[in-house]
Design an enzyme around this catalytic site. Sequence first.
Site, PDB file in Angstrom:
ATOM      1  N   GLU A  48       0.861  -1.189   0.000  1.00 42.70           N
ATOM      2  CA  GLU A  48       0.000   0.000   0.000  1.00 42.70           C
ATOM      3  C   GLU A  48       0.889   1.228   0.000  1.00 42.70           C
ATOM      4  O   GLU A  48       1.843   1.311   0.775  1.00 42.70           O
ATOM      5  CB  GLU A  48      -0.885   0.001   1.243  1.00 42.70           C
ATOM      6  N   GLU A  53      -2.346  11.306   3.243  1.00 42.14           N
ATOM      7  CA  GLU A  53      -3.374  11.101   4.265  1.00 42.14           C
ATOM      8  C   GLU A  53      -3.402  12.361   5.119  1.00 42.14           C
ATOM      9  O   GLU A  53      -2.365  12.984   5.358  1.00 42.14           O
ATOM     10  CB  GLU A  53      -3.063   9.894   5.150  1.00 42.14           C
TER      11      GLU A  53
END
Length: 161
Positions: A48, A53
Site C-alpha cells: 500500500e 493522508e
Amino acid sequence: RIKTENLFSFTYGRVEIRARLPVGGGTWPALWMLGANFETVGWPACGEMDIMEHVGNNQNNISSALHFPENNGGNAIVKEITVPGVSTDFHTYSVDWTPEEIVFLVDNQVYHRFQNTTATPFYEKDFFLILNLAMGGNLGGAIDPAFVSSSLEVDYVRVYQ
C-alpha cells in the site's frame, strides 16, 4: 470512495492528484494505491502506498506512508509535512515510483524518499488508485460533535508513464 480496481492499474510512473482537503475533527481523507493482487495475497503482502493522508484533528499536516510485510499498520514507513491551507487551497500531492525508489511530493516539494528493492511488493507489481474520505477510526480520531459537513474536492488525477 472512488477506486480503479479492475478498471485501471499500472506499474511505475508519476501520480499527481490536485485536491482541497476537508476541514473538521474526525475527517480522514486519503489518496492512495493498493497492490492489484490484493484479492489473492491479501494486505499487507499486496503493498500500500499512501500518497496523502490527512487528519482533521491535525489540520495542516499531511503524511505519506508505505505498508508491506514487516512495515504495516502502526509500523508503516511514514513521513509528515506541514502544508498551510490544505483545506482552503488546492495542493498537488504526487508520487514518483520507479524500480529504484518511491518519492512523495507536495506541490513538487520532495518530503519522503524510500529506496525500492526487489524484496518489496512495490517492485514490478501493478497497483490501482483509491480516493476516499473516512470519518473517525484509528487514524481519523474523535469526530467533533459540532461537525456538520465538509468535502474532499479533487480537481484532477493524472498518471504519467
